[in-house]
Design a protein around this motif. Structure first.
Motif, PDB file in Angstrom:
ATOM      1  N   SER A   1       0.851  -1.190   0.000  1.00 52.73           N
ATOM      2  CA  SER A   1       0.000   0.000   0.000  1.00 52.73           C
ATOM      3  C   SER A   1       0.888   1.243   0.000  1.00 52.73           C
ATOM      4  O   SER A   1       2.077   1.161   0.309  1.00 52.73           O
ATOM      5  CB  SER A   1      -0.887   0.016   1.242  1.00 52.73           C
ATOM      6  N   ALA A   2       0.281   2.405  -0.296  1.00 54.35           N
ATOM      7  CA  ALA A   2       1.053   3.651  -0.337  1.00 54.35           C
ATOM      8  C   ALA A   2       1.526   4.069   1.049  1.00 54.35           C
ATOM      9  O   ALA A   2       2.620   4.619   1.207  1.00 54.35           O
ATOM     10  CB  ALA A   2       0.242   4.769  -0.966  1.00 54.35           C
ATOM     11  N   ASN A   3       0.716   3.845   2.064  1.00 52.55           N
ATOM     12  CA  ASN A   3       1.159   4.093   3.442  1.00 52.55           C
ATOM     13  C   ASN A   3       0.301   3.278   4.409  1.00 52.55           C
ATOM     14  O   ASN A   3      -0.583   2.528   3.981  1.00 52.55           O
ATOM     15  CB  ASN A   3       1.191   5.597   3.783  1.00 52.55           C
ATOM     16  N   GLU A   4       0.566   3.415   5.701  1.00 54.64           N
ATOM     17  CA  GLU A   4      -0.106   2.567   6.684  1.00 54.64           C
ATOM     18  C   GLU A   4      -1.585   2.912   6.811  1.00 54.64           C
ATOM     19  O   GLU A   4      -2.406   2.049   7.129  1.00 54.64           O
ATOM     20  CB  GLU A   4       0.577   2.690   8.055  1.00 54.64           C
ATOM     21  N   LYS A   5      -1.907   4.183   6.587  1.00 53.68           N
ATOM     22  CA  LYS A   5      -3.317   4.594   6.694  1.00 53.68           C
ATOM     23  C   LYS A   5      -4.122   3.983   5.556  1.00 53.68           C
ATOM     24  O   LYS A   5      -5.195   3.414   5.782  1.00 53.68           O
ATOM     25  CB  LYS A   5      -3.404   6.119   6.669  1.00 53.68           C
ATOM     26  N   THR A   6      -3.601   4.053   4.335  1.00 54.14           N
ATOM     27  CA  THR A   6      -4.340   3.464   3.210  1.00 54.14           C
ATOM     28  C   THR A   6      -4.419   1.945   3.394  1.00 54.14           C
ATOM     29  O   THR A   6      -5.428   1.330   3.052  1.00 54.14           O
ATOM     30  CB  THR A   6      -3.685   3.793   1.853  1.00 54.14           C
ATOM     31  N   ALA A   7      -3.362   1.370   3.969  1.00 55.47           N
ATOM     32  CA  ALA A   7      -3.363  -0.076   4.217  1.00 55.47           C
ATOM     33  C   ALA A   7      -4.473  -0.427   5.207  1.00 55.47           C
ATOM     34  O   ALA A   7      -5.267  -1.336   4.971  1.00 55.47           O
ATOM     35  CB  ALA A   7      -2.004  -0.524   4.756  1.00 55.47           C
ATOM     36  N   TYR A   8      -4.520   0.318   6.307  1.00 54.11           N
ATOM     37  CA  TYR A   8      -5.507  -0.002   7.342  1.00 54.11           C
ATOM     38  C   TYR A   8      -6.928   0.129   6.802  1.00 54.11           C
ATOM     39  O   TYR A   8      -7.790  -0.726   7.025  1.00 54.11           O
ATOM     40  CB  TYR A   8      -5.321   0.887   8.587  1.00 54.11           C
ATOM     41  N   GLU A   9      -7.169   1.213   6.086  1.00 55.48           N
ATOM     42  CA  GLU A   9      -8.532   1.446   5.584  1.00 55.48           C
ATOM     43  C   GLU A   9      -8.941   0.388   4.566  1.00 55.48           C
ATOM     44  O   GLU A   9     -10.114  -0.031   4.520  1.00 55.48           O
ATOM     45  CB  GLU A   9      -8.622   2.854   4.979  1.00 55.48           C
ATOM     46  N   SER A  10      -7.976  -0.068   3.761  1.00 55.35           N
ATOM     47  CA  SER A  10      -8.296  -1.128   2.803  1.00 55.35           C
ATOM     48  C   SER A  10      -8.648  -2.420   3.532  1.00 55.35           C
ATOM     49  O   SER A  10      -9.594  -3.122   3.170  1.00 55.35           O
ATOM     50  CB  SER A  10      -7.111  -1.379   1.873  1.00 55.35           C
ATOM     51  N   ALA A  11      -7.880  -2.714   4.582  1.00 49.87           N
ATOM     52  CA  ALA A  11      -8.171  -3.908   5.383  1.00 49.87           C
ATOM     53  C   ALA A  11      -9.554  -3.803   6.007  1.00 49.87           C
ATOM     54  O   ALA A  11     -10.307  -4.782   6.074  1.00 49.87           O
ATOM     55  CB  ALA A  11      -7.105  -4.090   6.459  1.00 49.87           C
ATOM     56  N   LEU A  12      -9.896  -2.598   6.438  1.00 44.88           N
ATOM     57  CA  LEU A  12     -11.210  -2.383   7.054  1.00 44.88           C
ATOM     58  C   LEU A  12     -12.322  -2.566   6.014  1.00 44.88           C
ATOM     59  O   LEU A  12     -13.390  -3.121   6.312  1.00 44.88           O
ATOM     60  CB  LEU A  12     -11.268  -0.980   7.672  1.00 44.88           C
ATOM     61  N   GLY A  13     -12.058  -2.112   4.797  1.00 41.86           N
ATOM     62  CA  GLY A  13     -13.029  -2.288   3.714  1.00 41.86           C
ATOM     63  C   GLY A  13     -13.265  -3.767   3.417  1.00 41.86           C
ATOM     64  O   GLY A  13     -14.395  -4.197   3.181  1.00 41.86           O
ATOM     65  N   MET A  14     -12.179  -4.536   3.454  1.00 41.77           N
ATOM     66  CA  MET A  14     -12.311  -5.975   3.215  1.00 41.77           C
ATOM     67  C   MET A  14     -13.120  -6.632   4.333  1.00 41.77           C
ATOM     68  O   MET A  14     -13.959  -7.495   4.091  1.00 41.77           O
ATOM     69  CB  MET A  14     -10.931  -6.627   3.094  1.00 41.77           C
ATOM     70  N   SER A  15     -12.877  -6.166   5.559  1.00 41.41           N
ATOM     71  CA  SER A  15     -13.629  -6.678   6.704  1.00 41.41           C
ATOM     72  C   SER A  15     -15.107  -6.311   6.573  1.00 41.41           C
ATOM     73  O   SER A  15     -15.989  -7.131   6.833  1.00 41.41           O
ATOM     74  CB  SER A  15     -13.038  -6.097   7.991  1.00 41.41           C
ATOM     75  N   TYR A  16     -15.386  -5.088   6.145  1.00 34.58           N
ATOM     76  CA  TYR A  16     -16.769  -4.626   5.914  1.00 34.58           C
ATOM     77  C   TYR A  16     -17.473  -5.577   4.954  1.00 34.58           C
ATOM     78  O   TYR A  16     -18.642  -5.920   5.115  1.00 34.58           O
ATOM     79  CB  TYR A  16     -16.726  -3.205   5.342  1.00 34.58           C
ATOM     80  N   ALA A  17     -16.717  -6.020   3.941  1.00 30.23           N
ATOM     81  CA  ALA A  17     -17.285  -6.917   2.930  1.00 30.23           C
ATOM     82  C   ALA A  17     -17.466  -8.339   3.457  1.00 30.23           C
ATOM     83  O   ALA A  17     -17.978  -9.202   2.749  1.00 30.23           O
ATOM     84  CB  ALA A  17     -16.394  -6.930   1.688  1.00 30.23           C
ATOM     85  N   GLY A  18     -17.030  -8.573   4.682  1.00 26.16           N
ATOM     86  CA  GLY A  18     -17.272  -9.870   5.312  1.00 26.16           C
ATOM     87  C   GLY A  18     -16.079 -10.806   5.296  1.00 26.16           C
ATOM     88  O   GLY A  18     -16.134 -11.897   5.859  1.00 26.16           O
ATOM     89  N   LYS A  19     -14.985 -10.388   4.640  1.00 29.66           N
ATOM     90  CA  LYS A  19     -13.832 -11.280   4.556  1.00 29.66           C
ATOM     91  C   LYS A  19     -12.774 -10.921   5.611  1.00 29.66           C
ATOM     92  O   LYS A  19     -12.766  -9.820   6.129  1.00 29.66           O
ATOM     93  CB  LYS A  19     -13.241 -11.212   3.147  1.00 29.66           C
ATOM     94  N   ARG A  20     -11.866 -11.875   5.851  1.00 27.09           N
ATOM     95  CA  ARG A  20     -10.820 -11.629   6.856  1.00 27.09           C
ATOM     96  C   ARG A  20      -9.634 -10.907   6.224  1.00 27.09           C
ATOM     97  O   ARG A  20      -9.235 -11.227   5.108  1.00 27.09           O
ATOM     98  CB  ARG A  20     -10.314 -12.960   7.446  1.00 27.09           C
TER      99      ARG A  20
END
Lengths: 531, 194
Positions: free
Chosen positions: A55-74
């Motif tokens: 990812s471009a930085n840790e914030k974009t990484a975290y938010e992407s991970a959160l988006g994946m979690s929102y979608a129901g995946k780990r």
């Protein structure tokens, strides 16, 4: 199942695959980089289609991970301790929204600052955000704790913070695989009131978060990661995370039958701690990092039976080791041999043939003419420009700070106001600062020392390859003042002239000093030769 | 069985390859292993070390306590001295005599070697020549592993198996070069210890 020799970081990665993640998100940072690299190189992860690009930085990484979690995946998101400062906004608010698919944040702290600018303790962040924290003490426990953390995250619907330290992340041991879970199906969250943190929703969610704390503490009481090692006598030890190893090393070696309470899951198991505290007249608190729980347990007015880093029984800073523990436990050890005087320090240095060297050579000549020695710099290999023979740079604070500090210094009247920043650091956190400078028409020269990789952490992909020119143009730097130089000996005179020209320009100028990292170039050549 | 080994050198000299071979051999023997290494900034030409611990019992600390190392295996002479506080009373230093000079001033080499010889147990190896004879000067680290192998507590055959396994992805020729380098190192020690 099979046994493998793995770094702590790799044990975390293997467990993430086995826990059924669908994606891992990260920006490289020592000592966390190897987690994501393991998954990127794993054929198994590729077959499972686990998403793993940087990812471009840790914030974009975290938010992407959160988006994946929102979608129901780990999802897993990894960073070094100071990276969590960058991702903190997302992290702390994600504790308020909660998660859908399991989300585990792995933070690798660096006590003793082997490769870092501070030794902040991420357990503070866990407490700050009110999320469960796991702090494994060894490689197998790191594997086990990841599997457990995903289960826990889906059970309590919160992100779980897994804290490791350099000495676990970069130490190898035999790890046994335990299970393999399949990935979650796509099952997006539909509870909007949970995820839209408008004040009315946020207040309700926050109260829910506080209410669940007693359940989290109860889980810590029952946790297999927290345990008591029985012993005799009136002294006890509470050992947190990795420090348990040093305690046990001293306990075994000197045959001390001292009772130990090991804690690797937070929030604190209060009942277990209270019971342990009441039994002994002196308690040594051993924490790898800040004396967070020592301070809490010591309280005010101070409970004198609590010993640790705060009263000097253990050193206040730096990572622990078995020798400190032996001393704290009053063991008499034989006097240690000294390092012979003939041994000189051998600090790291820029590689021979590195492009940063040629840039600093040119820059030093120009700076001399201005009789100025203020060069704002940043985090990366080029920070080694602080050391002889160059000693070019004046600052290194946090990712991206070179650009904005140069801007502020220019506002104050420093001329020339120069920043040196790497390509990966620029895309991580330098772009927004450059936009500030453009909007303010600041008189600054931003030198992007572009080696087209994230070099210091071992040559990971850089987010801005072939895009730097357009990024600068797009946010409004005048095209005539976006210059490209190739930092080579043969170009020295020309590069000096370009740097001087841009110093004299009363506005924002960017010099892209572009030449491939010598290490990456070597590796690429080897690959080509093989093909 | 309980061995504490400090591996020492300069970033890029290949001490982690030595570590990987010993680790693998130990794991194959069913022993416990812990091996702490240095990544990050120091790898850029700085001093690097690895603490390697092997035992048939549980190992707790990833770091070796001071005065507990049985062996300092160094691929650079001055670097072998940096870890003297870790060496046990009966411990041995096995080091290459080829200096890696990237600091000024580098201390006088003879004085460095004399300092190493103050330790009762020491083996000084000129690793470059046998490595070149084995097929590649890059195999100097494996010459050093060979020279130190009698003090690792692991049989020669097990280390050779690990070398084969580790270098096989790089082709059979690389395997053979490294096996030759390993045995050349081992022979040097055998000659010195006759």
């Amino acid at each position: 199942m099979d046994k493998q020799l793995l770094l702590g970081a790799e044990a975390v990665a293997l467990a993430a695959i086995d826990a059924g993640i669908s994606g891992i998100y990260a920006y490289p940072g020592t000592p966390s980089t190897e987690i994501t690299e393991f998954i990127q190189k794993s054929e198994e992860a590729q077959k499972l289609n686990i998403r793993s690009n940087w990812s471009a930085n840790e914030k974009t990484a975290y938010e992407s991970a959160l988006g994946m979690s929102y979608a129901g995946k780990r999802s897993m998101v990894c960073m070094k301790h100071v990276g969590l400062n960058v991702a903190a906004d997302a992290f702390i608010n994600s504790a308020v929204t909660g998660v859908n698919g399991g989300l585990v944040l792995v933070v690798a702290d660096d006590p003793s600052m082997h490769s870092s600018q501070n030794e902040q303790d991420s357990r503070f962040y866990g407490k700050f955000a009110f999320v469960p924290v796991l702090e494994p003490s060894n490689q197998q426990e790191a594997y086990d704790a990841v599997l457990y953390s995903f289960e826990l995250s889906e059970k309590v619907k919160l992100p779980v913070l897994l804290r490791i330290v350099t000495r676990l992340s970069h130490s190898r041991s035999v790890v046994e695989r335990k299970l393999k879970r399949t990935q979650n199906a796509l099952q997006p969250e539909n509870e909007k009131r949970k995820w839209i943190l408008l004040p009315a929703n946020a207040r309700r969610q926050y109260v829910n978060l506080l209410n669940i704390q007693k359940d989290l503490a109860e889980l810590s009481e029952q946790s297999i990661f927290n345990k008591v090692i029985n012993g005799t006598g009136n002294k006890g030890i509470i050992a947190f995370g990795l420090s348990f190893n040093y305690v046990m090393e001293a306990r075994e070696k000197y045959q001390l039958d001292i009772p130990v309470l090991k804690i690797s899951q937070y929030p604190l198991p209060e009942k277990a701690v209270k019971e342990f505290l009441s039994k002994y007249s002196e308690i040594l608190i051993v924490e790898e990092g800040y004396p967070i729980y020592e301070e809490i347990l010591k309280g005010f007015p101070q409970n004198e039976k609590i010993k640790g880093r705060l009263d000097g029984t253990l050193p206040r800073t730096g990572e622990l080791n078995p020798d400190y523990l032996a001393k704290a436990l009053g063991v008499k050890t034989s006097p240690e041999k000294k390092i012979p005087e003939i041994v000189s320090p051998r600090p790291p240095e820029l590689c021979k043939g590195c492009s940063h060297r040629d840039l600093y050579e040119a820059l030093n000549i120009v700076m001399k003419e201005y009789n100025s020695n203020h060069v704002f710099s940043d985090i990366g290999c080029y920070t080694l420009g602080a050391l002889p023979p160059y000693e070019t740079i004046s600052t290194c604070v946090d990712m991206g700070a070179s650009v904005t500090m140069a801007k502020g210094a220019s506002d104050a009247g420093i001329h020339p106001a120069v920043a040196v920043i790497g390509d990966s650091t620029f895309t991580h956190s330098g772009i927004t600062g450059l936009l500030d400078a453009v909007n303010d028409k600041s008189s600054v020269t931003i030198i992007i020392s572009d080696n087209s990789t994230t070099a210091m952490t071992g040559g990971q992909d850089s987010a801005g390859i072939d895009k730097l020119q357009n990024i600068c143009k797009g946010i409004g730097v005048e095209e005539d003042h976006i210059r490209t130089i190739i930092p080579l000996k043969n170009n020295l005179a020309e590069n000096i002239k370009i740097i001087k020209d841009e110093f004299e320009y009363k506005g924002v100028s960017v010099i892209i000093a572009s030449r491939d990292c010598i290490q990456t170039a070597r590796r690429n050549k080897k690959k080509q030769d093989k093909q | 069985m309980n061995k504490n080994i400090i591996l020492a050198g300069v970033g890029g000299q290949g001490i982690l390859t030595i570590a990987a071979i010993i680790d693998l051999a130990a794991m194959n023997l069913g022993l416990k292993v812990k091996q702490a290494e240095v990544h990050g900034m120091s790898q850029r030409g700085g001093a690097v070390e690895s603490h390697l611990r092997i035992s048939d019992k549980e190992i707790f600390s990833d770091l070796i306590p001071k005065g507990e190392a049985d062996l300092i295996l160094s691929v650079e002479p001055m670097e072998s001295l940096r870890y003297i506080p870790f060496l046990s009373k009966k411990g041995i230093i096995v080091t290459s005599v080829d200096p890696f000079i990237n600091i000024t001033p580098y201390p006088d080499l003879q004085n460095v070697l004399n300092e190493i010889k103050k330790n009762p147990e020491n083996i000084l190896v000129d690793a470059e020549k046998p490595a070149r004879e084995a097929g590649s000067v890059k195999a100097s680290n494996i010459v050093m592993l060979g020279a130190a192998s009698p003090f690792t507590g692991i049989e020669k055959e097990e280390l050779e198996k690990a070398i084969e396994k580790l270098f096989l992805p790089k082709g059979n020729e690389t395997v053979q070069i490294n096996l030759r380098a390993f045995n050349a190192g081992l022979n040097i020690t055998k000659q010195l210890r006759k």
